[in-house]
Design a protein around this motif. Structure first.
Motif, short mmCIF file in Angstrom:
data_model
loop_
_atom_site.label_atom_id
_atom_site.label_comp_id
_atom_site.label_asym_id
_atom_site.label_seq_id
_atom_site.Cartn_x
_atom_site.Cartn_y
_atom_site.Cartn_z
N LEU A 1 0.82 -1.21 0.00
CA LEU A 1 0.00 0.00 0.00
C LEU A 1 0.86 1.26 0.00
O LEU A 1 0.58 2.23 -0.71
CB LEU A 1 -0.93 0.00 1.23
N ARG A 2 1.89 1.22 0.85
CA ARG A 2 2.79 2.37 0.93
C ARG A 2 3.49 2.60 -0.41
O ARG A 2 3.64 3.73 -0.87
CB ARG A 2 3.81 2.16 2.05
N THR A 3 3.92 1.51 -1.05
CA THR A 3 4.60 1.62 -2.35
C THR A 3 3.68 2.23 -3.39
O THR A 3 4.08 3.11 -4.17
CB THR A 3 5.07 0.22 -2.83
N ARG A 4 2.43 1.77 -3.44
CA ARG A 4 1.48 2.31 -4.40
C ARG A 4 1.20 3.79 -4.13
O ARG A 4 1.03 4.59 -5.04
CB ARG A 4 0.17 1.50 -4.36
N GLU A 5 1.15 4.13 -2.83
CA GLU A 5 0.92 5.53 -2.47
C GLU A 5 2.07 6.41 -2.95
O GLU A 5 1.86 7.50 -3.51
CB GLU A 5 0.78 5.65 -0.95
N ILE A 6 3.30 5.93 -2.74
CA ILE A 6 4.48 6.68 -3.18
C ILE A 6 4.49 6.82 -4.70
O ILE A 6 4.78 7.90 -5.25
CB ILE A 6 5.77 5.97 -2.71
N GLU A 7 4.15 5.74 -5.42
CA GLU A 7 4.11 5.79 -6.88
C GLU A 7 3.06 6.79 -7.37
O GLU A 7 3.24 7.47 -8.37
CB GLU A 7 3.82 4.40 -7.43
N GLY A 8 1.95 6.87 -6.63
CA GLY A 8 0.91 7.83 -6.99
C GLY A 8 1.40 9.26 -6.86
O GLY A 8 1.15 10.11 -7.72
N TYR A 9 2.12 9.53 -5.74
CA TYR A 9 2.69 10.85 -5.55
C TYR A 9 3.71 11.18 -6.64
O TYR A 9 3.80 12.32 -7.11
CB TYR A 9 3.34 10.95 -4.17
N LYS A 10 4.50 10.18 -7.02
CA LYS A 10 5.50 10.40 -8.06
C LYS A 10 4.84 10.77 -9.38
O LYS A 10 5.31 11.63 -10.11
CB LYS A 10 6.37 9.16 -8.22
N ARG A 11 3.73 10.08 -9.70
CA ARG A 11 3.01 10.40 -10.93
C ARG A 11 2.46 11.82 -10.89
O ARG A 11 2.50 12.55 -11.89
CB ARG A 11 1.89 9.38 -11.16
N GLN A 12 1.95 12.22 -9.72
CA GLN A 12 1.44 13.58 -9.58
C GLN A 12 2.56 14.60 -9.76
O GLN A 12 2.39 15.63 -10.41
CB GLN A 12 0.79 13.76 -8.21
N LEU A 13 3.72 14.30 -9.16
CA LEU A 13 4.87 15.20 -9.26
C LEU A 13 5.33 15.32 -10.71
O LEU A 13 5.62 16.42 -11.19
CB LEU A 13 6.01 14.70 -8.38
N ASP A 14 5.40 14.17 -11.38
CA ASP A 14 5.82 14.19 -12.79
C ASP A 14 4.85 15.01 -13.63
O ASP A 14 5.26 15.75 -14.54
CB ASP A 14 5.89 12.76 -13.35
N SER A 15 3.57 14.89 -13.35
CA SER A 15 2.56 15.63 -14.10
C SER A 15 2.69 17.13 -13.88
O SER A 15 2.65 17.93 -14.83
CB SER A 15 1.15 15.17 -13.69
N VAL A 16 2.88 17.53 -12.61
CA VAL A 16 3.03 18.95 -12.29
C VAL A 16 4.32 19.49 -12.91
O VAL A 16 4.34 20.60 -13.47
CB VAL A 16 3.04 19.16 -10.76
N SER A 17 5.42 18.72 -12.81
CA SER A 17 6.70 19.15 -13.37
C SER A 17 6.59 19.36 -14.87
O SER A 17 7.10 20.33 -15.43
CB SER A 17 7.79 18.12 -13.06
N SER A 18 5.92 18.42 -15.54
CA SER A 18 5.75 18.52 -16.98
C SER A 18 4.95 19.76 -17.35
O SER A 18 5.28 20.47 -18.31
CB SER A 18 5.04 17.27 -17.51
N LEU A 19 3.92 20.06 -16.56
CA LEU A 19 3.09 21.24 -16.83
C LEU A 19 3.90 22.52 -16.65
O LEU A 19 3.82 23.44 -17.47
CB LEU A 19 1.89 21.25 -15.88
N ILE A 20 4.71 22.58 -15.59
CA ILE A 20 5.52 23.76 -15.32
C ILE A 20 6.53 23.98 -16.45
O ILE A 20 6.72 25.10 -16.93
CB ILE A 20 6.25 23.62 -13.97
N ILE A 21 7.18 22.89 -16.88
CA ILE A 21 8.18 22.99 -17.96
C ILE A 21 7.53 23.52 -19.23
O ILE A 21 8.07 24.38 -19.92
CB ILE A 21 8.83 21.62 -18.21
N LYS A 22 6.34 23.01 -19.57
CA LYS A 22 5.64 23.45 -20.77
C LYS A 22 5.28 24.93 -20.67
O LYS A 22 5.38 25.68 -21.64
CB LYS A 22 4.38 22.62 -20.98
#
Length: 234
Positions: A1-22
């Motif tokens: 559960l903890r691993t999935r939670e961390i992966e979810g946060y990573k996906r959110q971070l990647d999405s936000v980072s991509s948006l900022i870069i664009k």
């Protein structure tokens, strides 16, 4: 559960980072667009007046004859709108350092020190720095290399392109220790520029390769640059 939670946060971070870069890239293009357009229009006007059908970026050209380089013409035309800055600028050509031995040549130290020095002077609006690739072409067109070029050769090239001053030096390597000399010259006289009766020249010995070398050349080049600017009135 903890691993999935961390992966979810990573996906959110990647999405936000991509948006900022664009957003940053989009804003950057928006800011630069009128300047890029002006450069294109100026280049086209000069090229047409000289009978050229194609203009290439020298950084992507396999080879070109320096006499066909219109970079300076374009810069001169663009800078007409900035007379206040242009009047204060000094035209400087920075050469690859002369490689004094086989080891410095095998490490391409002449080009390495050119890069570090170039970045220092290019940071200041008080200098109009000649294109590095054009400088290499000037050298090769005269049948010179980083092992054979002399201060006299450098002065001749500097005068031919209308530079006010030129930066030149030598470098040698023993083991992993680098020794270099860097000097700022007057293009008209070929003599080292003097400030307060002291030449703007410095020799640094036995610097380890890597970040220590980068820091050393940047420190020395910055000191020479700043002392020269001060002599011009700040």
């Amino acid at each position: 559960l903890r691993t999935r939670e961390i992966e979810g946060y990573k996906r959110q971070l990647d999405s936000v980072s991509s948006l900022i870069i664009k957003q940053v890239e989009s804003r950057g293009k928006e800011i630069m667009s009128p300047y890029v357009q002006r450069i294109r229009e100026t280049t086209e006007r000069i090229a047409r007046s000289m009978g050229y059908e194609v203009v290439l970026d020298v950084s992507t050209a396999v080879w070109y004859d320096p006499k066909n380089d219109i970079t300076q013409l374009v810069l001169d035309e663009l800078n007409r709108a900035y007379k206040g800055v242009e009047a204060l600028q000094k035209r400087i050509i920075i050469f690859p350092f002369r490689e004094e031995d086989d080891q410095s040549a095998s490490y391409a130290m002449g080009d390495t020190l050119l890069e570090y020095s170039f970045s220092v002077f290019n940071e200041s609006i008080r200098f109009r720095v000649y294109d590095k690739n054009a400088v290499r072409s000037y050298i090769s067109s005269r049948g010179l290399t980083k092992r054979t070029i002399t201060e006299t050769d450098a002065q001749s090239i500097a005068q031919s392109v209308g530079a006010d001053v030129f930066l030149f030096g030598s470098v040698s390597v023993r083991g992993n220790l680098v020794t270099f000399t860097i000097t700022l010259y007057d293009a008209k006289t070929g003599s080292p520029v003097q400030v307060g009766g002291t030449p703007l020249s410095q020799r640094v010995e036995n610097i380890p390769t890597g970040s220590a070398l980068q820091n050393a050349i940047r420190t020395v080049a910055t000191e020479i640059r700043n002392r020269y600017i001060q002599s011009l009135g700040g």
